[in-house]
Design a protein around this motif. Sequence first.
Motif, PDB file in Angstrom:
ATOM      1  N   GLY A   1     -10.449  -0.746  -4.859  1.00  0.00           N
ATOM      2  CA  GLY A   1      -9.329   0.036  -4.363  1.00  0.00           C
ATOM      3  C   GLY A   1      -9.551   1.148  -3.808  1.00  0.00           C
ATOM      4  O   GLY A   1      -8.931   1.787  -2.792  1.00  0.00           O
TER       5      GLY A   1
ATOM      6  N   ASP B   1      -5.742  -3.153   3.116  1.00  0.00           N
ATOM      7  CA  ASP B   1      -5.153  -2.749   1.758  1.00  0.00           C
ATOM      8  C   ASP B   1      -4.635  -3.982   0.891  1.00  0.00           C
ATOM      9  O   ASP B   1      -4.772  -3.638  -0.325  1.00  0.00           O
TER      10      ASP B   1
ATOM     11  N   LYS C   1      -7.638  -5.455  -0.632  1.00  0.00           N
ATOM     12  CA  LYS C   1      -8.118  -4.793  -1.982  1.00  0.00           C
ATOM     13  C   LYS C   1      -7.393  -5.152  -3.304  1.00  0.00           C
ATOM     14  O   LYS C   1      -8.195  -5.731  -4.434  1.00  0.00           O
TER      15      LYS C   1
ATOM     16  N   HIS D   1      -6.758   3.009  -4.799  1.00  0.00           N
ATOM     17  CA  HIS D   1      -6.462   3.201  -3.561  1.00  0.00           C
ATOM     18  C   HIS D   1      -5.474   4.668  -3.274  1.00  0.00           C
ATOM     19  O   HIS D   1      -5.680   5.428  -2.467  1.00  0.00           O
TER      20      HIS D   1
ATOM     21  N   THR E   1      -1.676  -2.609  -1.601  1.00  0.00           N
ATOM     22  CA  THR E   1      -2.508  -3.082  -2.876  1.00  0.00           C
ATOM     23  C   THR E   1      -1.771  -3.814  -3.727  1.00  0.00           C
ATOM     24  O   THR E   1      -2.113  -4.963  -4.229  1.00  0.00           O
TER      25      THR E   1
END
Length: 194
Positions: free
Chosen positions: A19, A64, A67, A101, A117
């Motif tokens: 992340g 994103d 992840k 993230h 995410t």
Amino acid sequence: MFSEILPVVVSVIVGYLLGSVPVAVLVARSHGFDPRGVGDRNPGFWNMKEQLGWRAAVPVFAGDMAKGAAAGLAALLICALADGPRLPSLYAAVAAAMIGHAWPVFARFRGGRSVLTFAGGMAVISPPAFALALVALALVALVTRSFAIGARVGVFGLPVLQLLFDPALQVAATGALMCLIGLRFGQAALAERG
């Protein structure tokens, strides 16, 4: 006891590191700027789309989401290898990816809001609910002619759709993941005031 905790701990570490990869920052650097200093200052897809347009922002969208999905898949692999608890490891890995993230170790803890995410993680947690959310996104975007509205319906409708396939306790865990998104949005709003 330790053999049940270890896969969860390893899943959390792997999820957080995945992340923490600052996809938007890396993409923006290749275009000569830092997304944390322009637009809404969010290093995520929406700000990148505003700065660069759809085509250049697609790698951020895909990265994103990837992840969250990669964190979930890594947790499943870890559990298969270590015979660990599947759902706790899976949810912990996705939560850790979302935290990574939002507060990435590789980007001075200045990250995005974790929505994509989360969505990527849900593709692993509940694939049928994720597929229905994509259908909802597409239909609403077509009717309203707004991808943003469709995306909100798809993402925030995920727990309702998940109820069709998974037990309520698991859906509650999904709600807890969504609280991380709310926390990040709240933090961003407070930062704007200060």
